[in-house]
Every structure is written in C-alpha cells, then in structure tokens.
Design a protein around this motif. Structure first.
Motif, PDB file in Angstrom:
ATOM      1  N   THR A  65     -25.534  -3.983 -23.322  1.00  0.00           N
ATOM      2  CA  THR A  65     -26.092  -2.634 -23.285  1.00  0.00           C
ATOM      3  C   THR A  65     -26.483  -2.172 -24.688  1.00  0.00           C
ATOM      4  N   TYR A  66     -27.653  -1.537 -24.785  1.00  0.00           N
ATOM      5  CA  TYR A  66     -28.241  -1.029 -26.032  1.00  0.00           C
ATOM      6  C   TYR A  66     -28.558  -2.141 -27.030  1.00  0.00           C
ATOM      7  N   CYS A  75     -32.390  -8.867 -24.814  1.00  0.00           N
ATOM      8  CA  CYS A  75     -31.276  -8.014 -24.366  1.00  0.00           C
ATOM      9  C   CYS A  75     -29.912  -8.694 -24.527  1.00  0.00           C
ATOM     10  N   VAL A  84     -27.765   0.825 -19.527  1.00  0.00           N
ATOM     11  CA  VAL A  84     -26.504   0.430 -18.901  1.00  0.00           C
ATOM     12  C   VAL A  84     -26.743  -0.413 -17.654  1.00  0.00           C
ATOM     13  N   THR A  97     -23.657  -5.050 -14.414  1.00  0.00           N
ATOM     14  CA  THR A  97     -23.485  -3.681 -13.913  1.00  0.00           C
ATOM     15  C   THR A  97     -24.486  -3.369 -12.815  1.00  0.00           C
ATOM     16  N   ASN A 539     -30.246   5.646 -16.080  1.00  0.00           N
ATOM     17  CA  ASN A 539     -29.759   5.351 -17.433  1.00  0.00           C
ATOM     18  C   ASN A 539     -29.726   6.595 -18.305  1.00  0.00           C
ATOM     19  N   LYS A 569     -23.713   5.448 -23.525  1.00  0.00           N
ATOM     20  CA  LYS A 569     -22.813   5.100 -22.411  1.00  0.00           C
ATOM     21  C   LYS A 569     -22.783   6.159 -21.314  1.00  0.00           C
ATOM     22  N   HIS A 571     -24.556   7.982 -18.126  1.00  0.00           N
ATOM     23  CA  HIS A 571     -25.594   7.694 -17.139  1.00  0.00           C
ATOM     24  C   HIS A 571     -25.340   8.535 -15.901  1.00  0.00           C
TER      25      HIS A 571
END
Length: 691
Positions: A65-66, A75, A84, A97, A539, A569, A571
């Motif tokens: 993530t990010y 990614c 996320v 996820t 997101n 973090k 969402h």
C-alpha cells in the motif's frame, strides 16, 4: 371460385385460431416474471436462477500500500499512489486486501442467492517485476489461496463427503498466467495439468480426472441431467501459445479438444440437456486481428452453429474490458477448417491489452457491426398475422406469388426470426483493477425446474453403434485420443489406415425448436447485473482530478501523486455496487440475452448516423472562459442514466473555442464507457470514440 373459397376459408380459420397458435409458439413474456432483489432472496433448497461469473483476480502477495505505480516499481516498492484495495486504472495486480474484501462481499451478498460459480482463470500475478520473478510454486500457491477462499464462502459446514466440499458447483479454468512461462502450454499430460488436478480436485468430476490430466478440459453438470458447464482449455486455441499449432491436425491438442467437445455436445443433445461454454481467452476476431488460431475459431463457430439447440451461451475473461462478441456463421470456411491459408491474414491481438490497443480493438468491432443488416423500422403487413393471409388471398386470386416484405428480407439476412446466422460470446471485465474491480451475476430462466427428476434416461439409449463406441472411449476410457479412435475404426472398416475426411457435426433436427440462446425458454439467460467496486471512493486518498495515461505500462490516473497525510490508511467501506443492470437499462435496451437481442444492440452500436433516440444531440461551440465562469461547471449534457456527456472538469484555456463532438451515438458511447468500467474520463472517451 374454388380458389376464392379456399383462400377465404384459410383466412377465417387462421383468424379464429391465431390466439391459440400464438400462445403455443411464442413463449410467455419473461418480463412479467417476478424478479426479487438479491438482498430479498431467502435460502432454500431449490434453484435461484442466478449464477456468478468472476475472472482475472491476479492476486499479488508483494503488493505494498502507498507504493509507486511506476513500471519499475509495479506497486511493490517506492512511494506513490497504490491504494489500500488496489491501484485503479494502473497495470498493478490485486492486493490481498482486495481479494479478501471481494470474498467477504460475496459471502454477505451472494452466497445464498446463486446456483453455481464460473471462474475463468488468471489467478496469479503477472510476471512484470524483474526483481521478483514468478515461480511455479508461487503460481500454484495463489491458485490454492483462491480455492481456499471459495471454500470459506461456499464450503459445507458438515463435510460428510470429502470429495465434494462445496454447497454449490464451482467450475475453474486455466488462465494464460496460471502457467509458466505465461501463454505457453505444452500438449498434455504435462506438469500443469497434473498440478491443477490436485489443486482443483474437488471441482472436477471423478470420472473426468484422467481426461483433465491429459488435456486440461472437463465439464460439470451444474444442474444434474439438465445443464452442464464446459471448462475449455483455451491455451490450446491461443494464438500466443507457440507450443501448439491450432486445431487442424489430429496430433494437435486443440483438434483433440474440439473433437471431445463435439462428441460431448452430441451426447447432451441425446439426453435433452443444455450446455454453457466457458474459457479464459475469448474468441476475439476482427478484420485484422485475432486471439485464437483461425482454425480453432472456425471449428468453434461451426460447433456453435451445429449445436445451437444445445448451447445456452459462452463466457470468457482475459481482456479486462466488458464487451461481447458475435460470431458470424457465414465466415465459416471449409479451407480454413482444414488449416489452409486464408486470403485475409490476421495478426495476433496484444496479449495484455493497453488502453490504446483496447481502443483500436473496440473501434474495429464497431466497424464490423456497422455491416449488420438494418432492421426495418416497422413491420410490414405481410410479415406476420392476418396481413400474411391477406397477401396469400391476393396471390391466389391474382395467380401471383406474395412479394417479400422488408421484414422477410431482413430475417433472411440474419438467419431467420431467431438470428441463427450468429452466435454470441460474453466477455466480462476483471477483478484486478486495471479499471475498477468487477464481477457479474447472470440470471437464467428456471421455469419448469422446480421439481427436478431424481434420475434420467441413460445417455446410451437410442444411440447408434458408432456413438456407443465413442461414448465408451470418451467417458469410460479416456486413455485413447481421437486419432487412435479414428484409426481403429478405420482398420475395422477397411483393414488399412486411411486419413479420414473432416466430419461436420450434425445440425439440429429440422423439427427442433430454436435453442435457449435464440428463443426465450427454460435455461435461457434473462439478464445480468454488472457489479463494480469504486476504488476511487473506497480508497479515499485523492481528489477527482485525472491524468491521461501514456503508452505501454499504465501508471494510472494518480501517477506521481502522494496521498494526503490525513488520509493514510483511511478508507471507506468496501462494497460492490451495480454499475448497470440489463433488465432495466434504457440505453442498451436488452429485453433478454438472446442472440437476436445482442444483434440488434450491435447494429445500434455500429450506426455512425444514429437516430435521435440513440444519440446525444448536437452541441454548439463553447468558449472555455464561459465554461469556467459558469456556476455549475457547464454541464453541457446531463450525465445521468448513462447519457454520457463532457466532464465537469474545467477545460484549459487555449484561446480557441472548444468544439464538442456532434451527433454522438449514445449507445456506442455507453458501450465504450462500460467497457472500461466507467473508470476513464469522459473527455478522453469523447476524444477517442466520440464520432
């Protein structure tokens, strides 16, 4: 006088009996059937008349993530906009996820409302990270992960039979990324068919496991004695698979699979059953490009024509864009069936389609559909009803043949009232968020299936000796391939080997009614709900501005941006929502999913000069400054109910007036918007497709 009396008698006889005849020949309107929302359905033992089609998960254990969505990061590392639940509109794969949230949503919303699941492959990540190359162990592991997730949702609480751990049938399929190297699959048996025999053991009927290990194809009777789903191994049809060579030679696995399919469809016809065909790579074929080897496409199209009384429909994935394909039976060539060179050469479509290649492909589809015969605006008097007998009366009394109406000529061109010149393949978009994650629930007619019979007539009844031999070879003893079978029969007949001629499958009986793909009846597809997860909203990391992507690797609409610190973090609730429902969609106007309905839709999409009802009206030239200064962002055309229009985004000042496209075909524009799951900016679509 006698002729006058005969014509009058026929006319009166028809007029008095027409309601009875009409009721017998024409199915009751399916639109009148009560249709409960999914959330209102209750669990019961009977059929629900719905099934799930889901495809192209591409789970990626290395997703961060990010992290960055750039091509060298995929990614997996760096700092960037990977959300996320996934990085929508990029070429990154799916985080776990997203996989977990998708199965949670299915469990909460679909579990007790569907009859079976069609899962069309690509259950491993792409091999796009040179720093973390894929391994065979990883590919098998991610497939096992998805099998476990399906078992969590649809598993039996009391697993009394270890061979069958699910409450409903699930039919899996090979994707081109479920093997290594991707796209390349050697003739079987091979290590992949052996490995997946273990991974999918609960899904493959025991009597077909040996056949699966040989070629990777099988079928499941999802409604015993009524409906079977055929999992086709499209790797042996795939133009990019250089390990095989099409479907023309008896030594090719593609040929053997087509022979297996031909014989099994013949058995189903004998048993009074119907079939759904499914695969990963669709039979996409335009004037210039194709995904299947031409000989495989030719046989597939011929099989669909000859078994049109058996096949309900066909479902595919792979391409990540939501669309459909029509196979024209007039394109069947005897020379091409035998592997002879065509006068028109076609190149292979891109394996992994970019936005640019997808745009060109959709435009080619439209160009082909523009050649579909136009349906007459109004039915002529002589095409049906009393008008027909009026013309018959006139022809008898005047000793002339009735003239063919425009409707009659149109029906001749499309293969009759049910458009049997064509067949249909539906291609669903993917879970992996190249655009937005999607899944599809298809509704089918279960009239008359309330009380299913416990047993059915033996499939070997009323068969010829040759058919019984084929049944023995293909069901009871799958060790022999079609080549050996044909050679043995040839030896018995003539005592020596002789190359047999190509055998065209038998068509339906002339007295047989049109099949469920053509005429609304039991097991016909009524419609579908297309679901999507709006990751931009879920997101919740950025504003709504978008960036046009570049060729090659697609970094996505938030390329180079970083999420707001207060959003890290955070969402919103994950959910799939309905993007569109064909049962109440005013733009597509599909009253059902029969071939005739899709042929009419394709013809409307292909119109470059659409009628007023199918177009966004002409838009005048507008000064960008006027748009900027308007109070509401100058919504030139309301973007509601898929009547798409220029975006609310402010246009850049160029010192010139911005001229919008004129007389845009609303149906075509809606089609391409849905192809990309609504994830692309309206202005981009206008620039590429707004003609």
């Amino acid at each position: 006088m006698f002729l006058h009396w005969l014509a009058t008698t026929l006319f009166l006889s028809y007029a008095t009996s027409f309601p009875t005849i009409q009721k017998a020949l024409i199915p009751e309107s399916l639109d009148e059937q009560p249709r409960a929302p999914l959330q209102d359905l209750v669990k019961h033992k009977g059929l629900h008349g719905r099934f799930l089609h889901i495809t192209d998960f591409h789970p990626d254990h290395f997703y961060e993530t990010y992290s960055s969505t750039e091509e060298d990061a995929v990614c997996h590392r760096g700092n960037g906009s990977a959300g996320v639940f996934g990085a929508e509109t990029t070429d990154c794969d799916s985080p776990l996820t997203l996989v977990n949230a998708t199965f949670d949503w299915i469990k909460d919303n679909l579990k007790d409302t569907i009859d079976f699941v069609i899962w069309t492959g690509d259950s491993s990540r792409h091999d796009s990270d040179e720093k973390i190359p894929r391994t065979e162990k990883e590919i098998i592991s991610t497939n096992k992960l998805l099998v476990n997730k399906f078992e969590e949702v649809f598993g039996k609480t009391d697993d009394t039979d270890p061979r069958d751990g699910l409450t409903i049938p699930l039919v899996p399929n090979f994707g081109n990324n479920d093997i290594m190297p991707h796209n390349i699959m050697q003739p079987g048996p091979n290590r992949w068919t052996q490995s997946y025999l273990n991974v999918w053991r609960k899904f493959i009927p025991e009597e077909q496991r040996h056949g699966f290990s040989t070629g990777g194809w099988f079928f499941v009777e999802v409604i015993p004695n009524r409906l079977a789903v055929f999992s086709l191994n499209t790797m042996y049809f795939f133009e990019h698979n250089t390990a095989v060579d099409g479907c023309a030679e008896r030594s090719d696995p593609g040929y053997q699979q087509m022979e297996w399919l031909r014989i099994q469809l013949q058995f189903l016809r004998k048993r009074g059953m119907k079939a759904i065909l499914m695969g990963h790579v669709p039979p996409a074929r335009t004037e210039a490009k194709l995904l299947w080897d031409e000989t495989c496409w030719q046989k597939y199209t011929l099989w669909l024509q000859q078994y049109r009384d058996v096949v309900v429909g066909s479902l595919y994935g792979h391409m990540n864009i939501d669309h459909f394909l029509l196979q024209d039976h007039e394109d069947i060539s005897k020379k091409a069936l035998r592997g002879k060179t065509e006068s028109i050469t076609r190149t292979a479509l891109d394996d992994e389609m970019t936005i640019q290649s997808a745009a060109g492909y959709l435009t080619e589809l439209r160009a082909g559909w523009s050649q579909i015969p136009d349906a007459p605006k109004t039915k002529s008097r002589s095409s049906s009803g009393c008008g027909y007998f009026y013309d018959l009366f006139e022809s008898i009394t005047r000793k002339k043949k009735p003239k063919k109406s425009k409707e009659d000529k149109y029906l001749e061109k499309i293969g009759g009232e049910w458009a049997e010149r064509y067949s249909l393949s539906l291609v669903s978009a993917s879970v992996v968020p190249n655009y937005f994650p999607t899944l599809r629930v298809i509704e089918y007619n279960i009239t008359g299936l309330d009380d299913l019979p416990v047993s059915h007539a033996n499939c070997l009844e009323n068969m010829t000796l040759q058919e019984v031999e084929e049944a023995h070879c293909f069901i009871q003893n799958a060790d022999e391939d079609p080549t050996e079978i044909e050679q043995k029969k040839s030896k018995k007949r003539k005592g020596k080997k002789k190359k047999p001629k190509f055998t065209t499958p038998k068509p339906p009986s002339k007295s047989a009614p049109p099949g469920p793909a053509y005429s609304p009846q039991t097991l016909s597809w009524l419609g579908y709900q297309q679901y999507f997860a709006n990751l931009t909203r879920i997101n919740d990391d950025f504003g709504q501005e978008q960036v046009v992507g570049e060729k090659g690797w697609h970094n996505g609409k938030y390329s180079g941006k970083k999420p707001h610190k207060d959003k890290l973090k955070h969402h919103n609730k994950f959910e799939y929502e309905i993007e569109y429902d064909t049962r109440n969609d005013s733009v597509f106007g599909l009253k059902d999913l029969t071939v005739r309905s899709y042929l009419d839709l394709a013809g409307r999409i292909g119109q470059y000069k659409p009628p007023k009802g199918d177009r966004i009206e002409d838009i005048e030239e507008i000064d960008p400054e006027d748009i900027e200064n308007s109070e509401n962002g100058a919504d030139v055309v309301a973007c509601k109910d898929n009547e798409l229009a220029p975006s609310k985004k402010k246009h850049k000042k160029h010192g010139k007036k911005h001229k919008h496209r004129k007389a845009i075909n609303k149906v075509w524009f809606t089609f391409v918007n849905r192809a990309f799951v609504g994830a692309r900016d309206d202005d981009e679509l206008h620039d590429e497709f707004g003609q």
